[in-house]
Design a protein around this motif. Sequence first.
Motif, PDB file in Angstrom:
ATOM      1  N   GLU A   1     -37.125  42.264 -16.782  1.00 15.79           N
ATOM      2  CA  GLU A   1     -36.468  43.143 -15.812  1.00 15.79           C
ATOM      3  C   GLU A   1     -34.975  43.107 -16.060  1.00 15.79           C
ATOM      4  OE1 GLU A   1     -37.471  42.203 -11.792  1.00 15.79           O
ATOM      5  OE2 GLU A   1     -39.614  42.458 -12.127  1.00 15.79           O
ATOM      6  N   VAL A   2     -34.345  44.276 -16.014  1.00 15.06           N
ATOM      7  CA  VAL A   2     -32.905  44.375 -16.272  1.00 15.06           C
ATOM      8  C   VAL A   2     -32.264  45.346 -15.293  1.00 15.06           C
ATOM      9  CG1 VAL A   2     -33.138  43.866 -18.736  1.00 15.06           C
ATOM     10  CG2 VAL A   2     -33.151  46.237 -17.967  1.00 15.06           C
ATOM     11  N   LEU A   3     -30.960  45.220 -15.141  1.00 17.37           N
ATOM     12  CA  LEU A   3     -30.179  46.158 -14.354  1.00 17.37           C
ATOM     13  C   LEU A   3     -29.393  47.037 -15.329  1.00 17.37           C
ATOM     14  CD1 LEU A   3     -29.309  46.956 -11.459  1.00 17.37           C
ATOM     15  CD2 LEU A   3     -27.385  45.394 -11.728  1.00 17.37           C
TER      16      LEU A   3
ATOM     17  N   GLU B   1     -26.781  35.320 -13.433  1.00 15.46           N
ATOM     18  CA  GLU B   1     -28.170  35.466 -12.979  1.00 15.46           C
ATOM     19  C   GLU B   1     -28.679  36.901 -13.080  1.00 15.46           C
ATOM     20  OE1 GLU B   1     -29.847  32.717 -12.244  1.00 15.46           O
ATOM     21  OE2 GLU B   1     -27.984  31.656 -12.717  1.00 15.46           O
ATOM     22  N   MET B   2     -27.903  37.798 -13.671  1.00 16.22           N
ATOM     23  CA  MET B   2     -28.225  39.220 -13.686  1.00 16.22           C
ATOM     24  C   MET B   2     -28.491  39.706 -15.117  1.00 16.22           C
ATOM     25  SD  MET B   2     -25.731  42.339 -12.474  1.00 16.22           S
ATOM     26  CE  MET B   2     -25.379  41.596 -10.903  1.00 16.22           C
TER      27      MET B   2
ATOM     28  N   GLU C   1     -16.859  33.797  -8.513  1.00 16.30           N
ATOM     29  CA  GLU C   1     -18.098  34.270  -7.880  1.00 16.30           C
ATOM     30  C   GLU C   1     -18.755  35.352  -8.731  1.00 16.30           C
ATOM     31  OE1 GLU C   1     -17.307  35.607  -3.889  1.00 16.30           O
ATOM     32  OE2 GLU C   1     -16.642  33.621  -3.237  1.00 16.30           O
ATOM     33  N   ALA C   2     -17.964  36.254  -9.287  1.00 16.00           N
ATOM     34  CA  ALA C   2     -18.509  37.329 -10.117  1.00 16.00           C
ATOM     35  C   ALA C   2     -19.207  36.766 -11.354  1.00 16.00           C
ATOM     36  CB  ALA C   2     -17.397  38.292 -10.529  1.00 16.00           C
ATOM     37  N   VAL C   3     -18.594  35.776 -12.001  1.00 19.07           N
ATOM     38  CA  VAL C   3     -19.192  35.152 -13.186  1.00 19.07           C
ATOM     39  C   VAL C   3     -20.545  34.535 -12.827  1.00 19.07           C
ATOM     40  CG1 VAL C   3     -18.938  33.261 -14.852  1.00 19.07           C
ATOM     41  CG2 VAL C   3     -17.003  34.781 -14.380  1.00 19.07           C
TER      42      VAL C   3
ATOM     43  N   LYS D   1     -21.841  40.610 -21.988  1.00 13.83           N
ATOM     44  CA  LYS D   1     -23.157  40.490 -21.358  1.00 13.83           C
ATOM     45  C   LYS D   1     -24.146  41.384 -22.085  1.00 13.83           C
ATOM     46  CE  LYS D   1     -25.496  39.224 -17.600  1.00 13.83           C
ATOM     47  NZ  LYS D   1     -25.951  37.885 -17.535  1.00 13.83           N
ATOM     48  N   ALA D   2     -25.296  40.843 -22.468  1.00 15.81           N
ATOM     49  CA  ALA D   2     -26.387  41.619 -23.063  1.00 15.81           C
ATOM     50  C   ALA D   2     -27.686  40.889 -22.783  1.00 15.81           C
ATOM     51  CB  ALA D   2     -26.187  41.802 -24.561  1.00 15.81           C
TER      52      ALA D   2
END
Length: 194
Positions: A75-77, A102-103, A95-97, A126-127
Motif C-alpha cells: 500500500e502506498v500514498l 511510516e508513510m 515531526e514531519a520526518v 522518499k521512494a
Amino acid sequence: LILPRTEEGPLLLKTNDLPVHEGHHGGVRSIRPKGGMAMVFTTCPGTVWAGSGVNEAGLAMGGSSCAAKVPRPPEVLSPHLVIRKVLAEATTVKEAVAILKEMPVTPWGLNLALVDRHENAAILEKAGALQGERVSRGEPIFCANHALTPELGPFREMTTGQLQESEERFAAMQCLTEAGSMDSQMAKRVAAYA
C-alpha cells in the motif's frame, strides 16, 4: 532551496518545473479543516494535490520528483498527497520526518524540502518504504531531481539527459550558496528564473 536563516525568517523557495501546458493551470488553495491544521498550498485546480505549502504552525514543504526504482510496498500514498497529509499533522521538521518514515509512497520517488519556524531544515528523499535524509545545520540546503543519500542513491533511475540536467541545476545552486551570495533577495531572483 531552503534558507533556514534569513533577515525575513526561514524561507522555502520552489520553482514551477511543470510543462507549460500544465503550469498555466496552477493555483493556491487555503484550507481550514475542523480537525487538523490550517494550511495554504499550491495545487492544480480540480485536484487535492499539494506541490508546496505551509501550515499554521510554520512548517513549510515543497516537493519534486526523485527518479528511483525501488520495490513497491503493498500500500502506498500518491506523492501528490504527501505534502498535504504531512502539513495537516506535523508542526516541526522532526515531526514531519517521523510521519514520513511510516508513510510508504509510490516507488518512483520524490524529494521533499522541509523547514520550520525554528530554522530546522532537511531534504528527504522518499521512494516506496525507503527514506534518506540530508539535514541543514543552518546553511542553505537544496535538491533537484536526483537522489544523493546512501538509502536512495543506489536506486536512481534516470536517462543520461535527465541526470545531467538535474546535476547541472544542483551544481548551479551549490556554486551560488558556496559563494556566500545567497541572501533572501538573491534566492527569490534565482527561483523566479530557474
